[in-house]
Scaffold this active site. Structure first.
Site, PDB file in Angstrom:
ATOM      1  N   CYS A 204      59.107  -5.772  29.419  1.00 38.34           N
ATOM      2  CA  CYS A 204      57.877  -7.237  28.552  1.00 38.34           C
ATOM      3  C   CYS A 204      57.804  -6.879  27.469  1.00 38.34           C
ATOM      4  O   CYS A 204      58.397  -6.835  26.675  1.00 38.34           O
ATOM      5  CB  CYS A 204      57.137  -6.555  29.639  1.00 38.34           C
ATOM      6  N   CYS A 205      57.160  -5.969  26.649  1.00 33.87           N
ATOM      7  CA  CYS A 205      56.668  -5.529  25.511  1.00 33.87           C
ATOM      8  C   CYS A 205      56.970  -3.202  24.715  1.00 33.87           C
ATOM      9  O   CYS A 205      57.558  -3.276  24.379  1.00 33.87           O
ATOM     10  CB  CYS A 205      55.127  -5.331  26.110  1.00 33.87           C
TER      11      CYS A 205
END
Length: 787
Positions: free
Chosen positions: A416-417
């Protein structure tokens, strides 16, 4: 055409590759260790785009622009599938135009119908776009299918429902797929599906003891086996035989794309990350370059075509989802560089080629390019990365040493991040994550002060707790109350997460992603925080200043008055930063005390995406910010609203310069938030030096300092974990952002084209601190209010 997968096929595919410990059992990790070549040179070898590449790019961009005007096409009469949906092409009239095949649907930017997460949600998305599902399909699905959403709400407790209604616990993956799982898609390239299917079959046979856990595991392995066959069928739609291993770098990229697009056809998780792909592809590329099979220009063209395919990925999303994840991110996080356990860096030419796509095919939010940073990386690569960030503001950086101390190894990647995962790790580190979004810790604290009554809707009782009745708030009393509020919050959060992930495995198991992972995996469960900086600053104000409560006739706190000064998180003041560490420690320890689904480990992230705006609109006044309040007619008044800062960012009111911000974040204990500590920063080129060369060199030094233990704060082992780096002057982009022009920036955990943000999100972005000096020891930091 289907090829018989024989020993000769493997000998041919693996010819020239070193080592044997990766041949008898699937392990891309061991293959990489034996075969990769660290690259110490610079970017001078890179090639530019071809005319064919630019033609493909134009078709994609023109098609997307057209659909943004007239509306995207949706599937309304068929449920998505890996192999039942026909092959799709960039240009159906010129299929030979493409070099790398495989698309999410049968038509460019046609959006798949994915009801298994929730039929009502999937149908609502169509309704929001003026469409409706085929009545016959609706009848079949509503009568025969139980969705994840159905299962979750059958099990949700009354406490969870109250917390969701109050928006204290909200935005959870109970109405969308969970995401955050990364398959090792290079396994398909290195081994082919036939090898992987045989390995899964052996593992299924090896399970002989029949108990509840093993029954479930046997079923999951069987589903993974079937998914691999569907991947083979998907490849066959394009005339590709992915049952065998790839023979060269073009096929390796092609096989990875087939594996990844198979996932995207059936799984619409909140993050569908790519993983540690470049280093594997580089091994194929180096062999082909040595053999003269392909030129550098051809290899760059393959990479460009692959990245263009990734940029076509798009899911049908509900409006409520877009509030939390604005700009339509897909989080195709692609991790590169880093360090090996043997002391060799892991920079390869392929890392350069992926970063080079920002120039060859233009700047874009996807894929989410992620550099695993270490001060020991070659200076030429660090400088190239900083130069590209200076130019594009679309790369994020993660600190290798910080994550390695917590056990994340040489083939770790980012999900994701900011969340580290180690998909093939055999020593007990996390192979996957059970994603849990985030909860509003500030709102929970404010609600607790009011005796469990919601901080906006004063007549709504969320949980039971004694209120704090003091006119002047006492720090110890507030902390005792806050501790109890956190007990309620974490208990409720854990219950929701256990239900969500049980039901996801039951009704929408991600078999095709799991098929590219080891059969026995260990998960973490990701719990997030929103409103972190304001929580810390509120507690600091209560401790070091004088905070008076403003109450109505019933004693309900509706606002606060602060007399005196107090330190804020982000100013490199240990008084505030120690409170920040304490809040994280309290939160993490409470979560870790619970038994989690499938014995997962509790992890914490300080990451908000764009949900900091949504949560701000659901939170009342605190001692340090103005929130929302109710009008007499019961509507929410946002006229004085001050937005939360994103992720782990300090408040916009913190007086620290960029270096003070970095030092405060570096003090946070990664062990208490090893799902990621996200800092998004905007720094003016002028703050970095007079010339571009000086600015780039200074960026290298600053990141070296932030990610090296003790370098930023002498005498400590403190170091940072993540930086979203934007190098820009606000005055240069402000008007463009507000007019809805293309401006690519990094926000909390991902990259976005600001034209897709809502007016409120644009406002919040432009109200962030844009540093014009590195340290407030020299000058005041410019806030946007000065513009």
């Amino acid at each position: 055409m289907k090829t018989e997968v024989t020993e000769n096929i493997f000998e041919q595919a693996w010819d020239g590759f070193k080592g044997t410990n990766w041949r008898d059992k699937a392990s891309v990790t061991r293959f990489v260790q034996e075969n990769y070549k660290p690259y110490d040179g610079d970017e001078s070898f890179l090639a530019g785009p071809t005319e064919r590449t630019l033609k493909v790019k134009k078709i994609i961009e023109d098609t997307k622009n057209h659909y943004e005007e007239v509306g995207f096409p949706f599937d309304t009469d068929r449920v998505t599938s890996i192999d039942k949906i026909p092959a799709g092409y960039i240009d159906a009239n010129d299929k030979e135009l493409e070099l790398i095949y495989g698309m999410q649907n049968s038509e460019l930017f046609r959006l798949n119908f994915m009801p298994r997460g929730g039929l009502r949600v999937a149908e609502k998305i169509l309704t929001e776009h003026g469409l409706s599902v085929d009545p016959g399909l609706h009848d079949v699905l509503s009568q025969t299918m139980t969705s994840v959403n159905d299962g979750i709400f059958r099990a949700y407790t009354s406490a969870i429902r109250k917390a969701r209604h109050a928006h204290t616990v909200t935005g959870l993956p109970d109405a969308y797929s969970r995401g955050r799982i990364i398959g090792v898609y290079a396994r398909l390239a290195l081994y082919g599906a036939d090898y992987l299917m045989k390995e899964k079959a052996k593992e299924w046979d090896a399970i002989t003891e029949i108990n509840e856990e093993n029954i479930r595991l046997k079923e999951e392995i069987n589903m993974q086996y079937q998914a691999l066959q569907e991947v083979v069928n998907f490849g066959a739609l394009y005339g590709l035989d992915v049952s065998r291993p790839a023979m060269n770098v073009k096929e390796a990229i092609q096989w990875v794309n087939i594996a990844y697009m198979a996932v995207c056809r059936v799984i619409n998780g909140a993050a569908t990350s790519l993983g540690r792909v470049p280093i594997v592809l580089d091994i194929f590329a180096e062999r082909d370059l040595a053999r003269g099979t392909f030129t550098e220009q051809e290899i760059q063209e393959f990479v460009d075509d692959f990245v263009l395919k990734l940029r076509t990925m798009k899911f049908a999303r509900a409006a409520a989802y877009d509030e939390l994840y604005s700009g339509d991110p897909t989080f195709i996080t692609t991790s590169m560089a880093g360090m090996g356990n043997d002391g060799r860096h892991r920079v390869t030419k392929m890392d350069y080629r992926f970063l080079n796509t920002l120039d060859t095919i233009g700047n874009a939010p996807e894929p989410n390019l992620t550099v695993l940073w270490d001060s020991k990386l070659p200076y030429s690569f660090k400088r190239y990365s900083m130069s590209m960030s200076h130019k594009h503001s679309s790369i994020q950086y993660e600190g290798v040493e910080t994550m390695a101390k917590d056990g994340y190894g040489e083939m770790s990647c980012i999900s994701c991040c900011v969340s580290p995962l180690d998909p093939e790790n055999e020593e007990g580190r996390h192979n996957l994550q059970y994603f849990g979004a985030r909860v509003n810790v500030l709102k929970a604290m404010l609600t607790g002060l009011n005796g469990g009554y919601d901080d906006v809707h004063k007549d709504y009782k969320v949980f039971d707790i004694e209120p704090v009745r003091d006119e002047i708030l006492d720090y110890d009393t507030v902390m005792e109350n806050f501790d109890k509020s956190l007990d309620w919050l974490t208990d409720t959060y854990v219950d929701a997460m256990n239900i969500i992930h049980y039901m996801t495995d039951k009704y929408n198991y991600e078999a095709v992603q799991m098929a590219f992972l080891p059969t026995k995996v260990r998960a973490n469960m990701g719990f997030g925080i929103c409103g972190f900086a304001n929580t810390v600053d509120s507690l600091s104000a209560i401790k070091y200043a004088k905070v008076k409560t403003l109450r109505d006739e019933n004693g309900y706190i509706y606002d606060y008055e602060v007399e005196g000064d107090f330190p804020r998180y982000g100013e490199d003041d240990d008084r505030a930063d120690d409170i920040a560490k304490l809040v994280m420690k309290m939160y993490h320890e409470k979560l870790a005390s619970h038994k989690l689904y499938k014995n997962a480990e509790a992890t914490v992230s300080l990451l908000t995406i764009t949900s900091n705006v949504a949560y701000s609109k659901q939170t009342g006044n605190s001692p340090v910010h103005k929130g929302v309040f109710l009008n007499e007619d019961g509507t929410v008044n946002k006229s004085k609203l001050e937005f939360f800062s994103p992720g782990a960012n300090p408040s916009n009111k913190a007086k620290g310069g960029w270096l003070q911000n970095l030092r405060s974040l570096a003090k946070l204990e990664f062990k208490d938030a090893n799902d990621g500590i996200s800092l998004t920063t905007q720094v003016s080129p002028r703050a970095l030096g007079k010339t571009r060369d000086e600015q780039v060199d200074n960026l290298v030094q600053i990141l070296d300092g932030y990610f090296t233990p003790g370098a930023l704060i002498n005498g400590t082992e403190f170091a940072g974990q993540h930086v979203n780096l934007n190098v820009m002057d606000l005055k240069d982009v402000y008007d463009k952002i507000m007019r809805g022009e293309d401006v690519i920036v990094r926000i909390s955990g991902y990259c976005v084209n600001t034209k897709y943000l809502t007016p409120e999100q644009k406002q919040e972005l432009t109200e962030r601190v844009f540093h014009e000096v590195l340290s407030n020891d020299d000058e005041e930091v410019m806030h946007t209010s000065n513009i």
